[in-house]
Design a protein around this motif. Structure first.
Motif, PDB file in Angstrom:
ATOM      1  N   SER A  30     -40.879  -0.243 -62.517  1.00 22.63           N
ATOM      2  CA  SER A  30     -42.012   0.341 -61.800  1.00 22.63           C
ATOM      3  C   SER A  30     -42.937   1.141 -62.707  1.00 22.63           C
ATOM      4  O   SER A  30     -44.139   1.233 -62.453  1.00 22.63           O
ATOM      5  CB  SER A  30     -41.498   1.287 -60.697  1.00 22.63           C
ATOM      6  OG  SER A  30     -40.941   0.585 -59.629  1.00 22.63           O
ATOM      7  N   TYR A  71     -45.885  -0.642 -64.508  1.00 26.83           N
ATOM      8  CA  TYR A  71     -46.726  -1.235 -63.463  1.00 26.83           C
ATOM      9  C   TYR A  71     -47.546  -0.165 -62.743  1.00 26.83           C
ATOM     10  O   TYR A  71     -48.752  -0.330 -62.534  1.00 26.83           O
ATOM     11  CB  TYR A  71     -45.860  -2.003 -62.461  1.00 26.83           C
ATOM     12  CG  TYR A  71     -46.649  -2.469 -61.259  1.00 26.83           C
ATOM     13  CD1 TYR A  71     -47.372  -3.654 -61.296  1.00 26.83           C
ATOM     14  CD2 TYR A  71     -46.731  -1.693 -60.104  1.00 26.83           C
ATOM     15  CE1 TYR A  71     -48.135  -4.066 -60.211  1.00 26.83           C
ATOM     16  CE2 TYR A  71     -47.483  -2.102 -59.013  1.00 26.83           C
ATOM     17  CZ  TYR A  71     -48.178  -3.279 -59.077  1.00 26.83           C
ATOM     18  OH  TYR A  71     -48.941  -3.671 -58.004  1.00 26.83           O
ATOM     19  N   HIS A  81     -50.468   1.303 -64.607  1.00 29.31           N
ATOM     20  CA  HIS A  81     -51.625   0.417 -64.499  1.00 29.31           C
ATOM     21  C   HIS A  81     -52.283   0.545 -63.126  1.00 29.31           C
ATOM     22  O   HIS A  81     -53.516   0.612 -63.032  1.00 29.31           O
ATOM     23  CB  HIS A  81     -51.185  -1.029 -64.736  1.00 29.31           C
ATOM     24  CG  HIS A  81     -52.240  -2.034 -64.437  1.00 29.31           C
ATOM     25  ND1 HIS A  81     -53.267  -2.327 -65.309  1.00 29.31           N
ATOM     26  CD2 HIS A  81     -52.456  -2.823 -63.335  1.00 29.31           C
ATOM     27  CE1 HIS A  81     -54.049  -3.246 -64.790  1.00 29.31           C
ATOM     28  NE2 HIS A  81     -53.589  -3.568 -63.588  1.00 29.31           N
ATOM     29  N   ARG A  82     -51.476   0.602 -62.076  1.00 32.60           N
ATOM     30  CA  ARG A  82     -52.027   0.655 -60.717  1.00 32.60           C
ATOM     31  C   ARG A  82     -52.811   1.941 -60.482  1.00 32.60           C
ATOM     32  O   ARG A  82     -53.894   1.914 -59.875  1.00 32.60           O
ATOM     33  CB  ARG A  82     -50.889   0.532 -59.688  1.00 32.60           C
ATOM     34  CG  ARG A  82     -51.381   0.427 -58.248  1.00 32.60           C
ATOM     35  CD  ARG A  82     -52.155  -0.836 -58.034  1.00 32.60           C
ATOM     36  NE  ARG A  82     -52.810  -0.884 -56.720  1.00 32.60           N
ATOM     37  CZ  ARG A  82     -53.977  -1.436 -56.500  1.00 32.60           C
ATOM     38  NH1 ARG A  82     -54.650  -2.003 -57.483  1.00 32.60           N
ATOM     39  NH2 ARG A  82     -54.493  -1.452 -55.291  1.00 32.60           N
ATOM     40  N   THR A  90     -46.393  -4.034 -56.211  1.00 37.01           N
ATOM     41  CA  THR A  90     -45.485  -5.171 -56.395  1.00 37.01           C
ATOM     42  C   THR A  90     -44.006  -4.796 -56.493  1.00 37.01           C
ATOM     43  O   THR A  90     -43.165  -5.509 -55.929  1.00 37.01           O
ATOM     44  CB  THR A  90     -45.935  -5.991 -57.619  1.00 37.01           C
ATOM     45  OG1 THR A  90     -47.336  -6.276 -57.466  1.00 37.01           O
ATOM     46  CG2 THR A  90     -45.197  -7.302 -57.704  1.00 37.01           C
ATOM     47  N   MET A 117     -41.596  -9.256 -60.003  1.00 35.11           N
ATOM     48  CA  MET A 117     -41.943  -8.485 -61.196  1.00 35.11           C
ATOM     49  C   MET A 117     -42.594  -9.354 -62.270  1.00 35.11           C
ATOM     50  O   MET A 117     -43.279  -8.824 -63.141  1.00 35.11           O
ATOM     51  CB  MET A 117     -40.702  -7.771 -61.731  1.00 35.11           C
ATOM     52  CG  MET A 117     -40.197  -6.671 -60.785  1.00 35.11           C
ATOM     53  SD  MET A 117     -41.498  -5.586 -60.132  1.00 35.11           S
ATOM     54  CE  MET A 117     -42.046  -4.739 -61.617  1.00 35.11           C
ATOM     55  N   ALA A 121     -45.937  -8.868 -61.210  1.00 39.70           N
ATOM     56  CA  ALA A 121     -46.378  -7.542 -61.648  1.00 39.70           C
ATOM     57  C   ALA A 121     -46.865  -7.579 -63.093  1.00 39.70           C
ATOM     58  O   ALA A 121     -47.888  -6.957 -63.431  1.00 39.70           O
ATOM     59  CB  ALA A 121     -45.226  -6.542 -61.504  1.00 39.70           C
ATOM     60  N   SER A 122     -46.163  -8.312 -63.950  1.00 40.15           N
ATOM     61  CA  SER A 122     -46.580  -8.412 -65.355  1.00 40.15           C
ATOM     62  C   SER A 122     -47.934  -9.111 -65.473  1.00 40.15           C
ATOM     63  O   SER A 122     -48.792  -8.696 -66.271  1.00 40.15           O
ATOM     64  CB  SER A 122     -45.531  -9.189 -66.159  1.00 40.15           C
ATOM     65  OG  SER A 122     -44.302  -8.503 -66.191  1.00 40.15           O
ATOM     66  N   VAL A 179     -50.541  -6.604 -64.449  1.00 45.49           N
ATOM     67  CA  VAL A 179     -50.740  -5.541 -65.437  1.00 45.49           C
ATOM     68  C   VAL A 179     -51.610  -6.021 -66.598  1.00 45.49           C
ATOM     69  O   VAL A 179     -52.522  -5.312 -67.046  1.00 45.49           O
ATOM     70  CB  VAL A 179     -49.378  -5.024 -65.961  1.00 45.49           C
ATOM     71  CG1 VAL A 179     -49.564  -4.154 -67.202  1.00 45.49           C
ATOM     72  CG2 VAL A 179     -48.656  -4.226 -64.875  1.00 45.49           C
ATOM     73  N   GLU A 225     -54.613  -8.874 -64.442  1.00 46.36           N
ATOM     74  CA  GLU A 225     -55.173  -8.529 -63.130  1.00 46.36           C
ATOM     75  C   GLU A 225     -55.531  -9.810 -62.364  1.00 46.36           C
ATOM     76  O   GLU A 225     -56.631  -9.945 -61.802  1.00 46.36           O
ATOM     77  CB  GLU A 225     -56.395  -7.625 -63.279  1.00 46.36           C
ATOM     78  CG  GLU A 225     -56.799  -6.877 -62.013  1.00 46.36           C
ATOM     79  CD  GLU A 225     -55.729  -5.903 -61.486  1.00 46.36           C
ATOM     80  OE1 GLU A 225     -55.678  -5.723 -60.265  1.00 46.36           O
ATOM     81  OE2 GLU A 225     -54.973  -5.348 -62.309  1.00 46.36           O
ATOM     82  N   LEU A 241     -40.762  -3.876 -68.442  1.00 47.81           N
ATOM     83  CA  LEU A 241     -41.138  -4.843 -67.408  1.00 47.81           C
ATOM     84  C   LEU A 241     -40.263  -6.092 -67.408  1.00 47.81           C
ATOM     85  O   LEU A 241     -40.127  -6.754 -66.386  1.00 47.81           O
ATOM     86  CB  LEU A 241     -42.599  -5.272 -67.591  1.00 47.81           C
ATOM     87  CG  LEU A 241     -43.671  -4.430 -66.893  1.00 47.81           C
ATOM     88  CD1 LEU A 241     -45.056  -4.871 -67.344  1.00 47.81           C
ATOM     89  CD2 LEU A 241     -43.556  -4.521 -65.378  1.00 47.81           C
TER      90      LEU A 241
END
Length: 493
Positions: free
Chosen positions: A99, A102, A105-106, A243, A345, A348-349, A352, A355, A457
């Motif tokens: 997390s 990620y 970045h979020r 995510t 995940m 998620a990568s 990150v 996008e 990640l």
């Protein structure tokens, strides 16, 4: 059943709750420390539940007595609870770590200062609530755990989620809350009816469950599972979740089958009475949802969400197939949870570093992030029954079909159900590796560059993939089979 105290299990269950509070206090200034504390907090439960699974004992842990109609409040430690408990604990450890990059970045994309205090507080509370749900052996305690694991992800969507398909994250958070509360309320009404009929909500003491009470709890939990029909909420919610939360919630929805299995072991007549309609509904629904997965190929997280709904039908099928079915349910849940966590995940990568959500603009990402692409292969293997625990799960689901359906129904019924189950297995493998090709192989359909992916990640994903493989082979699988089947035989009435 033996009743005894177990301070080690109680402390192991309490640690994530304590860690969530500590993370909520220090997370804003010491985010890395919060990550370490929350991830470490699940390690004792993972180790101890694994030890208890090997030990193969089943016993109740009394927490205290409340006045009628609530009764004794117990936790239960047996093969079933410890198998589910160790799976959530391992996922908790890995997701707390994954997390971190990620969410950095979020927060940046949302233009927010880093709010790891709020995130780790809510995320860890959700995972801790899931563990409480697994070990609860009182309907009221189960309901409380359901509410904890509902409210926390709703807040996470509201503040840190995505706007998707023209809908704002706040609207989707409300949608999830309404569906979740409808399901929980139906479950609560059924539980209250059970308590009035039996003078207790203690599953150890309950003697009978009326058809109406069973039906209310069954329908409520089907909404959250989610079964075919009510599954319409899941792509919106998984598509909008931060995510790592979507990965965790893919485990939460499967726990509805676990709760139904617990009620079934206490009072099996309802499932036995409606076994054939349940199986037909689950298999036909599973085929329809599986065929629909590819239709949503434009959005990677939506595809994974529909895959969760399709795989949930395995759990409903297992519920209706007796002890071997419940064993298959347990194995598939674990393998699906590990695989789906890996896959979310990998999404998620991609978010990150690029996008990107649209699979039509992906392709060839194995060249640019090979460690993520290799992890995705492990994820789809875990879902498809290729050299992972789900391979054994498929065997026990078929064994349950042979053991329960073949002696009681005409041969054509067995052949029809077995064929439908086989079609679902084949479709899972097909859309899984089709999606893998669309995202990571073939020609690139976007402007990408090679990246060095943060180890936080990807390393946790290989841990989960390796675990799904190890659990397929003895002695791990032998301990799992023995402990779960012994627990079922001890509890089933």
């Amino acid at each position: 059943m033996l009743i005894q105290s177990d301070s080690v299990l109680l402390a192991s269950l309490a640690l994530p709750f304590v860690a969530s509070v500590i993370a909520g206090i220090i997370g804003k200034r010491f985010s890395r420390v919060a990550m370490i504390i929350t991830s470490i907090s699940f390690i004792p439960l993972f180790i101890y539940s694994s030890y208890l699974l090997i030990l193969g004992k089943a016993y109740l842990i009394p927490l205290g007595a409340l006045s009628r109609p609530i009764g004794m409040v117990y936790l239960i430690s047996d093969g079933l609870s410890n198998a589910f408990g160790l799976a959530i604990a391992l996922v908790g450890i890995t997701l707390e770590i994954a997390s971190y990059p990620y969410m950095k970045h979020r927060f940046h994309v949302l233009g927010l200062t880093e709010q790891f205090d709020v995130y780790y507080l809510l995320f860890t509370l959700c995972a801790a609530g899931m563990e409480l749900l697994i070990y609860s052996y009182n309907l009221l305690l189960m309901y409380i755990a359901l509410e904890v694991s509902l409210i926390t992800p709703v807040i996470l969507i509201y503040y840190y989620g995505y706007d998707t398909q023209g809908m704002t994250r706040r609207w989707i958070a409300l949608l999830y809350f309404v569906y979740g509360m409808l399901a929980s309320t139906l479950f609560l009404i059924g539980a209250v009816m059970v308590s009035l009929e039996n003078g207790t909500m203690d599953l150890y003491t309950i003697k009978s469950i009326s058809v109406i009470a069973w039906a209310l709890m069954f329908i409520g939990l089907l909404i959250k599972l989610p079964s075919f029909g009510p599954h319409v909420w899941i792509p919106w919610v998984h598509g909008s979740h931060p995510t790592p939360v979507a990965a965790l919630i893919s485990g939460l929805v499967g726990l509805m089958a676990y709760v139904l299995a617990r009620i079934y072991l206490v009072s099996p007549y309802f499932i036995n009475m409606f076994r054939l309609p349940i199986l037909v509904y689950a298999i036909v629904g599973g085929i329809i949802i599986s065929l629909g997965v590819i239709r949503h190929s434009y959005h990677y997280k939506w595809l994974l969400a529909y895959s969760t709904a399709a795989n949930s039908t395995y759990l409903l099928i297992g519920l209706a197939l007796g002890p071997y079915g419940i064993l298959g349910l347990t194995m598939h849940y674990i393998s699906h949870l590990f695989g789906k966590t890996i896959l979310f995940m990998t999404a998620a990568s991609i978010i990150v570093y690029y996008e990107e959500f649209d699979m039509k603009k992906m392709g060839g990402l194995q060249t640019y992030m090979p460690s993520v692409g290799a992890a995705a292969v492990l994820g789809w293997m875990a879902l498809s029954g290729i050299l992972t625990l789900s391979m054994l799960a498929e065997f026990y689901l078929f064994l349950g079909l042979v053991n329960v359906i073949l002696p009681s129904y005409p041969l054509w019924v067995f052949i029809g159900l077995a064929s439908g189950l086989a079609i679902i297995f084949v479709l899972t493998g097909y859309y899984g590796f089709w999606a893998l090709k669309q995202v990571f192989y073939g020609q690139s359909r976007g402007n990408y560059h090679k990246v060095s992916v943060d180890p936080k990640l990807v390393i946790p994903l290989y841990v989960l993939g390796l675990a799904a493989i190890i659990l397929l082979f003895p002695p791990a699988s032998a301990y799992l089979v023995h402990s779960v089947l012994i627990s079922i035989s001890m509890i089933m009435r």
